[in-house]
Scaffold this active site. Structure first.
Site, PDB file in Angstrom:
ATOM      1  N   ASP A  68       0.922  -1.109   0.014  1.00 53.13           N
ATOM      2  CA  ASP A  68      -0.005   0.000   0.040  1.00 53.13           C
ATOM      3  C   ASP A  68       0.922   1.394  -0.037  1.00 53.13           C
ATOM      4  O   ASP A  68       2.071   1.152   0.586  1.00 53.13           O
ATOM      5  CB  ASP A  68      -1.100  -0.089   1.192  1.00 53.13           C
ATOM      6  CG  ASP A  68      -2.236   0.842   1.045  1.00 53.13           C
ATOM      7  OD1 ASP A  68      -2.345   1.571   0.154  1.00 53.13           O
ATOM      8  OD2 ASP A  68      -3.048   0.480   1.700  1.00 53.13           O
ATOM      9  N   ASP A 108     -10.903   2.257  -2.988  1.00 51.97           N
ATOM     10  CA  ASP A 108     -11.293   1.912  -1.551  1.00 51.97           C
ATOM     11  C   ASP A 108     -12.956   2.050  -1.524  1.00 51.97           C
ATOM     12  O   ASP A 108     -13.508   1.667  -0.700  1.00 51.97           O
ATOM     13  CB  ASP A 108     -11.113   3.055  -0.790  1.00 51.97           C
ATOM     14  CG  ASP A 108      -9.475   2.612  -0.144  1.00 51.97           C
ATOM     15  OD1 ASP A 108      -9.076   1.323  -0.502  1.00 51.97           O
ATOM     16  OD2 ASP A 108      -8.761   3.507   0.391  1.00 51.97           O
TER      17      ASP A 108
HETATM   18  C1  GLA Z   1      -5.820   2.130   2.191  1.00 51.75           C
HETATM   19  C2  GLA Z   1      -6.062   0.805   1.377  1.00 51.75           C
HETATM   20  C3  GLA Z   1      -7.159   0.153   2.213  1.00 51.75           C
HETATM   21  C4  GLA Z   1      -6.522  -0.524   3.481  1.00 51.75           C
HETATM   22  C5  GLA Z   1      -6.096   0.585   4.216  1.00 51.75           C
HETATM   23  C6  GLA Z   1      -5.362   0.213   5.573  1.00 51.75           C
HETATM   24  O1  GLA Z   1      -6.858   2.921   2.653  1.00 51.75           O
HETATM   25  O2  GLA Z   1      -6.612   1.417   0.145  1.00 51.75           O
HETATM   26  O3  GLA Z   1      -7.715  -1.084   1.118  1.00 51.75           O
HETATM   27  O4  GLA Z   1      -5.723  -1.311   3.212  1.00 51.75           O
HETATM   28  O5  GLA Z   1      -5.368   1.500   3.552  1.00 51.75           O
HETATM   29  O6  GLA Z   1      -4.823   1.228   6.175  1.00 51.75           O
END
Ligand code: GLA
Length: 699
Positions: A452, A520
């Site tokens: 990420d 997300d």
């Molecule tokens: C980001 C990612 C999510 C998740 C969060 C965890 O927002 O896009 O899918 O993994 O971080 O903190």
């Protein structure tokens, strides 16, 4: 496929197109043609070296393949440098060419030189069998004994044939709203899409799509996608004479690169093509990415159905809690269990812990082994979340190495999500980032990493570098290098690229990572728009999509709708399974079983965007391979305006074959020609209706 040189004219012949260049009387590579094939002997230079009047220079009017800044040039350029004597203009003239064949691919290299400075620029054009996609990139060499500073090194410049304004398609995205398609007519001036955030970003995407009178089925479409996961710039300009040009590459914003004697700099590749209609473009790019771009190990394997813990448990991951969910994930048919954020350091929320990649012993008293053993025992593989390029000031890493984050001593560091970006241009930091993941991979049986990256860069001081403006470039290269090293050492590892959802979706990321987290936003109705935008240029199989139960407070939708949307990409599950009823778990199990029967067709088949909400009453996508076709359709709501009645004509079938069409409890046989020319009629009643229709080719 072939490349011909004839008296200074180069004809690059792909499956269905020609891309032609001439070396004109000035020694400049001049663009002649891009599009459908013509007779070879008709291509010749049309360059006129005289000015029309003192306000419009011949150079400004020319169709150049790679325009350097210098002389009477007043339009977007591909190249700009400062030479050791402080001359800031470049003159690139043709020196030589090479045509080579390696592993069935043909490459043309046009070598240009700036003689007084012993600088060379090679323009590369690479062609592969059975595709119209051409890979372009540029390499700059310093053959002198003094350093040259590069300010702009585009990957390619493109000229479009029509003098009419083209329609540019890109996106007006945001976090949670990636790939919302926007069409802009480029009538005059320049339309610039760029990222200055460090990554390739959620807002606009490093690709260009320029069309004239085009729809899904027909019309001229010129396109290109940059393989770069950092700052980029795409300049689409149209001059007073109606000529449309594109310059695409690494962003020159705050960028420079010192090219020492004997060194070379390679600009990232841009993969470009001409297609008849948008479906042809998407299918060409989809097939090309699978064949040539994605890391080889998993490129041709369907992606596993994964379970991800983020929406269900957030930071509150524990060994017992995850094991409980894992049991249910296995029961419904998931093949991979990914534990997301929260497992490490002092990570109770997003204020602390990034950088401390050791297992949190309160949440996992005996380490991750009991959980991983459980997951493996249930027949699933195990994956883990990292955000390796980041550090929270509240972490042991930052307390030990405050200078490891990008910073200026005199400036207050700007926090975003309470975190800072690590300076990956330092070898010690790069080694640390590699080893934090490598250590976990060595200690535990982990076969999947979700990598990420949740913030844009700021205070980008990198005093370790002789030229700190190289950081934009060097950081991205470090990310690629670490991902490649991990894969080399752990050959079965799969890596998902995530940046707060789809903040790093580009062909550079997809050359080193196996797939992306699309957004997300898991609301299924929003997702349809996001997925359709994504599908324009990026491979369907890489589009991770989760069925979840949060809906982020938006409109409720039933399970059929959520699955029918999510199965249009790479199906994953993200809800809190422990809260589901037996009936709901059974629905999950049935859909996952169905997905496994159709996923080869979805992930590797040809696909067609048959209908969308902007123009139609419904949204419909069809996937086809030699054995079957799958049609998904979804509606918003029905009103009293009689929009309950739908009619869909299919595409891409064999007109002479018979197909068994099944949906709900109906099963009927139709010929391919009928399904494509007459089509199918349906009625839907109610809000957010959806259907999956299987169309199986009779033997
Ligand atoms: C980001 C990612 C999510 C998740 C969060 C965890 O927002 O896009 O899918 O993994 O971080 O903190």
């Amino acid at each position: 496929m072939k490349i011909i040189e004839n008296n200074g004219v180069f004809i690059l012949e792909t499956e269905n197109t020609h891309y032609c260049i001439a070396i004109n009387s000035e020694g400049t590579p001049e663009h002649l043609h891009w599009g459908r094939k013509c007779a070879d002997e008709d291509y010749r230079s049309v360059y006129k070296s005289h000015e029309r009047n003192s306000n419009h220079s011949a150079k400004d009017l020319g169709k150049t393949e790679y325009l350097p800044f210098g002389g009477t040039v007043y339009r977007p350029v591909a190249f700009k440098a400062t030479y050791p004597d402080r001359c800031r203009e470049a003159v690139l003239t043709y020196k030589d060419f090479n045509i080579s064949e390696v592993d069935g691919a043909f490459t043309l290299e046009l070598i240009l030189e700036d003689k007084p400075y012993k600088a060379e620029v090679s323009l590369f054009y690479k062609l592969r069998e059975n595709t119209d996609i051409i890979e372009r990139y540029a390499v700059i060499r310093n053959n002198s004994d003094r350093s040259i500073t590069l300010h702009k090194v585009a990957s390619g410049e493109f000229n479009l044939p029509s003098l009419r304004p083209y329609t540019s398609t890109n996106f007006n995205g945001s976090w949670g709203g990636e790939f919302r398609k926007v069409n802009s007519v480029v009538r005059n001036g320049a339309l610039t899409y760029e990222s200055t955030k460090g990554g390739s970003n959620h807002t606009v995407n490093p690709c260009f799509i320029l069309s004239e009178n085009a729809d899904e089925k027909k019309g001229d479409v010129f396109f290109g996608a940059l393989a770069w996961t950092g700052n980029f710039k795409t300049e689409i300009s149209r001059d007073f004479a109606g000529r449309t040009r594109v310059v695409i590459g690494i962003n020159d914003f705050d960028f420079s690169y010192t090219l020492h004697p004997g060194e070379e700099f390679t600009a990232p590749s841009v993969f470009c093509g001409y297609a008849n209609g948008f479906a042809e473009m998407s299918n060409a790019m989809n097939a090309f990415a699978i064949e040539y771009i994605l890391p080889k190990r998993y490129a041709k394997e369907p992606l596993p159905v994964l379970y991800n813990s983020w929406e269900a448990t957030g930071f509150n991951v524990t060994s017992a809690g995850q094991q409980k969910i894992a049991e249910l994930a296995a029961e419904i048919g998931c093949e991979l269990f990914v534990m997301d954020d929260g497992w490490f350091g002092s990570r109770l929320n997003d204020h602390a812990g990034l950088g401390d990649w050791n297992v949190n012993r309160f949440k996992f008293p005996r380490g991750l082994k009991p959980l991983i053993d459980k997951v493996k025992g249930l027949g699933m593989r195990f994956g883990l979340w990292f955000e390796p390029e980041m550090v929270n000031p509240n972490s042991n890493l930052f307390r030990a190495h405050p200078d490891w984050a990008y910073h200026y001593d005199t400036r207050k560091a700007s926090l975003l999500r309470h975190q800072l970006v690590l300076n990956l241009t330092r070898d010690d930091v790069k080694e640390f980032v590699f080893s934090c993941m490598d250590n976990m991979l060595c200690e535990y049986d982990i076969s999947y990493i979700k990598w990420d990256m949740n913030r844009a860069y700021s205070e980008t001081g990198a005093e370790n570098l002789e030229n700190p403006q190289e950081l934009w470039y060097r950081h991205v290269k470090a990310v690629y290098e670490i991902a490649d090293r991990l894969k080399a050492k752990h050959p079965d590892l799969q890596i998902e690229c995530c940046a707060s959802g789809g903040g790093r979706v580009d062909l550079g990321a997809l050359s080193h990572f196996d797939m992306v987290w699309t957004s997300d936003n898991t609301d299924p109705l929003d997702r349809l728009t996001i997925q359709q935008g994504f599908s324009l240029i990026y491979p369907i199989k890489c589009m991770r999509a989760w069925v979840t139960d949060t809906n982020r407070g938006s409109r409720p939708s039933d399970w059929d709708f959520r699955f029918n949307v999510t199965m249009q990409g790479s199906l994953s599950i993200g809800g809190d399974l422990t809260k589901y009823t037996k009936k709901e778990l059974k629905i999950h199990k049935d859909y996952i079983r169905l997905y496994k029967e159709i996923r080869n067709t979805v992930q590797f088949g040809r696909f067609y965007r048959l209908a969308n909400f902007e123009e139609d009453r419904l949204f419909a996508t069809q996937y086809v391979d030699d054995e079957q076709s799958v049609l998904f359709f979804c509606t918003k709501a029905n009103s009293f305006f009689n929009d309950n009645f739908h009619h869909i004509k299919l595409q891409g079938l064999d007109e002479n074959a018979k197909y068994t069409v099944s949906y709900d409890k109906t099963k009927e046989i139709y010929g391919g020609a009928y399904l494509m020319n007459v089509g199918l009629s349906f009625e839907t009643w109610g809000t957010l209706q959806s259907k999956i229709i299987r169309i199986i080719k009779n033997k």
